[in-house]
Design an enzyme around this catalytic site. Structure first.
Site, PDB file in Angstrom:
ATOM      1  N   TYR A  48      41.847  37.955  -6.224  1.00 52.98           N
ATOM      2  CA  TYR A  48      40.597  37.222  -4.922  1.00 52.98           C
ATOM      3  C   TYR A  48      40.510  35.622  -6.571  1.00 52.98           C
ATOM      4  O   TYR A  48      40.365  34.795  -5.858  1.00 52.98           O
ATOM      5  CB  TYR A  48      38.958  37.227  -5.506  1.00 52.98           C
ATOM      6  CG  TYR A  48      39.350  38.896  -4.468  1.00 52.98           C
ATOM      7  CD1 TYR A  48      40.103  38.247  -3.104  1.00 52.98           C
ATOM      8  CD2 TYR A  48      39.096  40.164  -4.455  1.00 52.98           C
ATOM      9  CE1 TYR A  48      40.329  39.432  -1.879  1.00 52.98           C
ATOM     10  CE2 TYR A  48      39.694  40.796  -3.664  1.00 52.98           C
ATOM     11  CZ  TYR A  48      39.767  40.362  -2.602  1.00 52.98           C
ATOM     12  OH  TYR A  48      40.141  41.998  -1.210  1.00 52.98           O
ATOM     13  N   GLU A  58      48.713  45.393   3.130  1.00 50.74           N
ATOM     14  CA  GLU A  58      50.618  46.446   3.350  1.00 50.74           C
ATOM     15  C   GLU A  58      50.335  47.682   4.631  1.00 50.74           C
ATOM     16  O   GLU A  58      48.942  48.350   4.444  1.00 50.74           O
ATOM     17  CB  GLU A  58      51.254  46.536   2.405  1.00 50.74           C
ATOM     18  CG  GLU A  58      50.657  47.367   1.442  1.00 50.74           C
ATOM     19  CD  GLU A  58      50.831  48.159  -0.108  1.00 50.74           C
ATOM     20  OE1 GLU A  58      51.883  46.704  -0.689  1.00 50.74           O
ATOM     21  OE2 GLU A  58      51.367  48.894  -0.704  1.00 50.74           O
ATOM     22  N   HIS A  87      35.451  50.442  -2.003  1.00 50.59           N
ATOM     23  CA  HIS A  87      37.126  50.979  -1.244  1.00 50.59           C
ATOM     24  C   HIS A  87      36.930  52.494  -1.577  1.00 50.59           C
ATOM     25  O   HIS A  87      36.596  53.115  -2.700  1.00 50.59           O
ATOM     26  CB  HIS A  87      37.592  50.300  -3.261  1.00 50.59           C
ATOM     27  CG  HIS A  87      37.837  48.789  -3.036  1.00 50.59           C
ATOM     28  ND1 HIS A  87      39.464  48.917  -3.517  1.00 50.59           N
ATOM     29  CD2 HIS A  87      37.310  47.744  -2.199  1.00 50.59           C
ATOM     30  CE1 HIS A  87      38.857  46.826  -3.355  1.00 50.59           C
ATOM     31  NE2 HIS A  87      37.967  46.187  -2.602  1.00 50.59           N
ATOM     32  N   TYR A 115      53.234  53.915  -3.988  1.00 49.70           N
ATOM     33  CA  TYR A 115      53.713  53.234  -3.416  1.00 49.70           C
ATOM     34  C   TYR A 115      52.822  51.792  -4.224  1.00 49.70           C
ATOM     35  O   TYR A 115      52.696  50.224  -3.993  1.00 49.70           O
ATOM     36  CB  TYR A 115      52.164  53.048  -2.366  1.00 49.70           C
ATOM     37  CG  TYR A 115      52.874  54.265  -0.913  1.00 49.70           C
ATOM     38  CD1 TYR A 115      53.982  53.751  -0.108  1.00 49.70           C
ATOM     39  CD2 TYR A 115      53.440  55.097  -1.575  1.00 49.70           C
ATOM     40  CE1 TYR A 115      54.963  54.724   0.300  1.00 49.70           C
ATOM     41  CE2 TYR A 115      54.393  56.135  -0.371  1.00 49.70           C
ATOM     42  CZ  TYR A 115      54.970  55.770   0.385  1.00 49.70           C
ATOM     43  OH  TYR A 115      55.621  56.612   0.871  1.00 49.70           O
ATOM     44  N   GLN A 118      29.909  48.299   0.839  1.00 47.34           N
ATOM     45  CA  GLN A 118      31.291  49.180   2.039  1.00 47.34           C
ATOM     46  C   GLN A 118      31.286  50.367   2.046  1.00 47.34           C
ATOM     47  O   GLN A 118      31.924  51.191   2.619  1.00 47.34           O
ATOM     48  CB  GLN A 118      32.925  48.575   1.002  1.00 47.34           C
ATOM     49  CG  GLN A 118      33.544  47.400   1.333  1.00 47.34           C
ATOM     50  CD  GLN A 118      34.137  47.141   0.453  1.00 47.34           C
ATOM     51  OE1 GLN A 118      35.129  48.014  -0.288  1.00 47.34           O
ATOM     52  NE2 GLN A 118      34.552  46.134   0.226  1.00 47.34           N
TER      53      GLN A 118
HETATM   54 CA   LIG Z   1      51.805  48.804  -2.258  1.00 54.36          CA
END
Ligand SMILES: [Ca+2]
Length: 407
Positions: free
Chosen positions: A299, A278, A183, A288, A116
């Site tokens: 996964y 989200e 990520h 969060y 990524q």
């Molecule tokens: Ca969250």
């Protein structure tokens, strides 16, 4: 009677909704009808997931305005109407109004391309028209691994459709460095007071990802910095012993979507676990939840941590998707060309292969609409003409830019 009519209205569509909890408030069917990965998880308020589609949706026409491009990651409109794009392998190009990519802009630093990683987002400085300054993020190769870094430079276009970067400065480095290829986030968004929000990821693996909860670590955070890379003086943790002062909010997974709304407030969308993408409106100092509190599953199908979806001192997402859309770029629609979308968020979906339109009611989602484009969408921007521009990508590394208008 009202309740009965709602039940009747829902029974017609119940066959496609059996796997998900729903609040039977609207007869409109949600855009998402697929099976949920975590069917037993319950949203904590109405329309937190699978919000109904709007009663009327515009018919959208698409037109490819640029094709045969290298694998792009991000796009911005320059004041002259051309597009500045980042190519994941580590190049920037200016796309002419005829849709032709100019030669690579020189002076782009080496990036850690793979997985990524690569050259990621780009943002124009608020005073770009006079300063020529741009900011960009990338997976930076480092001695003992890599990490997301942010650089500033002056973009000096030439008369051959290319240009160069001058006065390159790496202004911010997400720390710690980690040796992985997943990520990195990221998005760069300027707030109304010249503050730069930087969204990142938590590097995915189980060992680093728990640092999303650690204020001494830069993994899994939103940062808020000035244009020299310093923490904004009113950031929430500037006086907290051991905390990184650049942190704005914590407990995030991998944020590849971010934009301001019409009030200048930051919104983000993060790649969640399987069934846990989200939408949040990150606020100063708030947590969060990731990886302790989340919707969705690993996964592998096993629960994430203790499988908790709600917990005191952590923020509920404004909205979540199960199954996921795999969010990429995001824009706030304030144009006039597609009046039905005024005030909505437009979100690119890699897996959902189209644009997701989130119609808001205050700070909640009222309706979710989908515009299928049969391609992985890597970025979404609103053009100066009020049309919507979507950057597509293929797994083999080719991009196009598609213009969406009201048919
Ligand atoms: Ca969250």
């Amino acid at each position: 009677m009202k309740r009965l009519s709602l039940l009747l209205a829902c029974s017609a569509i119940s066959s496609t909704l059996i796997s998900t909890p729903t609040f039977a408030q609207s007869a409109s069917q949600p855009a998402e009808t697929g099976r949920a990965n975590a069917p037993n998880q319950k949203p904590s308020f109405e329309n937190q997931t699978r919000a109904p589609q709007p009663a009327s949706m515009p018919k959208i026409a698409t037109e490819v305005v640029a094709e045969g491009l290298p694998h792009l990651w991000a796009m911005e409109f320059l004041p002259d109407g051309r597009m500045l794009v980042t190519a994941k392998k580590g190049a920037m190009h200016i796309i002419s109004e005829e849709g032709e990519a100019g030669p690579p802009i020189t002076g782009v630093p080496k990036v850690a391309f793979g997985g990524q990683g690569g050259l990621l987002d780009v943002a124009l400085a608020p005073d770009y028209a006079t300063s020529g300054m741009i900011f960009f993020s990338y997976a930076e190769p480092r001695d003992d691994g890599n990490g997301t870094s942010v650089a500033s430079a002056r973009l000096v276009p030439d008369d051959k459709g290319g240009g160069k970067l001058e006065n390159l400065n790496v202004i911010f480095r997400q720390m710690p460095t980690y040796d992985g290829n997943k990520h990195f986030g990221s998005r760069l968004v300027f707030g109304p007071n010249n503050e730069l929000y930087v969204t990142v990821g938590e590097r995915s693996d189980r060992q680093p990802r728990v640092q999303a909860q650690d204020l001494a670590s830069g993994l899994g955070k939103v940062f808020r910095i000035d244009t020299s890379g310093k923490a904004m003086p009113d950031n929430p943790f500037v006086s907290t012993e051991g905390a990184q002062p650049e942190i704005w909010s914590l407990g995030h997974r991998n944020m590849q979507s971010a934009t301001l709304d019409g009030q200048g407030r930051l919104w983000t969308i993060e790649h969640g676990p399987k069934g846990g993408d989200e939408l949040n409106r990150p606020q100063a100092g708030k947590n969060y939840g990731w990886p302790e509190v989340t919707y969705g599953v690993e996964y592998s199908g096993s629960k994430v941590g203790d499988g908790i979806t709600q917990k005191a001192q952590t923020e509920q997402p404004v909205y979540y998707w199960d199954p996921v859309i795999a969010p990429s770029g995001m824009a706030f629609y304030d144009g006039d060309a597609i009046p039905e979308w005024k005030g909505a968020f437009l979100v690119g979906g890699l897996v959902s292969q189209g644009v997701v339109v989130l119609h808001m009611d205050g700070d909640r989602v009222a309706h979710e609409e989908r515009v299928p484009l049969d391609a992985r969408i890597r970025d979404v921007k609103v053009g100066p003409d009020g049309a919507v521009y979507a950057v597509t990508e293929t797994r083999s590394g080719v991009s196009t830019i598609v213009r969406l208008t009201k048919a």
